[in-house]
Design a protein around this motif. Structure first.
Motif, short mmCIF file in Angstrom:
data_model
loop_
_atom_site.label_atom_id
_atom_site.label_comp_id
_atom_site.label_asym_id
_atom_site.label_seq_id
_atom_site.Cartn_x
_atom_site.Cartn_y
_atom_site.Cartn_z
N GLY A 10 0.81 -1.21 0.00
CA GLY A 10 0.00 0.00 0.00
C GLY A 10 0.84 1.26 0.00
N ARG A 36 -4.32 0.34 -0.64
CA ARG A 36 -4.41 -0.49 0.57
C ARG A 36 -3.53 -1.72 0.36
NH1 ARG A 36 -10.66 -1.18 -0.30
NH2 ARG A 36 -10.18 0.83 -1.28
N ASP A 37 -3.42 -2.54 1.40
CA ASP A 37 -2.59 -3.74 1.32
C ASP A 37 -3.17 -4.74 0.32
OD1 ASP A 37 -1.04 -5.98 1.76
OD2 ASP A 37 -1.22 -5.93 3.93
#
Length: 256
Positions: A10, A36-37
């Motif tokens: 991210g 995001r991850d």
């Protein structure tokens, strides 16, 4: 030199920020990373919806998609000028052996390679000390070296760095991919609504982890540098497989 930085942890990942800071002065740096991850996303592309790109106050760009989306968009549309190379990372954990099949970090690098750019994936073999600065210095050292190296088509470098201060590294080792033992079993749980859910089990330990492998180099305190070729054809069995398929055709009556 124009360098594209991306990752799978991210856009706010400390590893990405450390990489950006550690490569200052080596060229014009641009960051395009997931919002995001996306660990474990591998080489997936988002094909059934449009992607949103957002510029952040620090000049980084985020994409609401996968690591592969990020590199694809950056190279094929977000910027007017071409890039010279792609660096993906610094991943928060190791990408050793079989990990590269699942890794979004490695996928971002391979997407760069698919688009014609030299690419490096870098991961910290994290033991809780988070020496991202060491991993960033490793990549800066590789990029600053005056002697160019050509890996050939469809190849990247997969770099894993021990979680040590720079001064404690044993050195650099060129390695092959090892392999892990079978992953641990799925972990069942019950959600608040009473439904059964599962966590994917932890990755196995190094099964093929002897001398010459990335696992072994890391265990000895060395930076592991593995050339990874994206051609997944098992060339060594082509001849025997042709013989086998020929016999299959004979037995099925498909040959004339």
């Amino acid at each position: 030199m124009r360098i594209l930085l991306s990752n799978d942890d991210g856009v706010h990942s400390p590893g990405l920020i450390a990489l950006y800071e550690g490569l200052q002065g080596l060229g014009e740096l641009h960051v395009v990373a997931p919002d995001r991850d996306h660990s474990g996303a591998s080489n997936s592309l988002t094909l059934k919806r449009p992607l949103t790109v957002e510029e952040h106050p620090n000049g980084f760009y985020s994409v609401d998609g996968t690591p592969t989306d990020c590199v694809h968009l950056a190279v094929n549309g977000l910027f007017d000028q071409p890039f010279d190379r792609v660096v993906s990372g610094i991943n928060t954990h190791a990408n050793l052996g079989d990990d590269i099949i699942y890794s979004g970090t490695v996928a971002a690098a391979t997407e760069g390679r698919h688009l014609g750019l030299p690419a490096i994936a870098v991961s910290l073999v994290n033991d809780g000390r988070f020496h991202y600065d060491t991993a960033a210095r490793v990549i800066a050292t590789l990029l600053k070296f005056h002697k160019p190296m050509d890996l050939g088509p469809r190849s990247i470098l997969n770099v894993n760095v021990p979680d040590l201060p720079w001064i404690e590294l044993s050195g650099f080792r060129v390695t092959r991919l090892g392999s892990r033992e079978r992953a641990e079993g799925a972990v069942p749980m019950t959600c608040p609504r009473g439904k059964k859910r599962y966590w994917i089990g932890a990755a196995g330990n190094g099964g093929d982890a002897g001398p010459g492998t990335d696992f072994h180099a890391i265990s000895q305190g060395y930076v592991s540098i593995t050339p990874v070729h994206i051609d997944m054809t098992r060339h060594q069995v082509m001849s025997s497989l042709r013989d086998w398929v020929g016999a299959l055709e004979d037995s099925s009556g498909k040959t004339q």
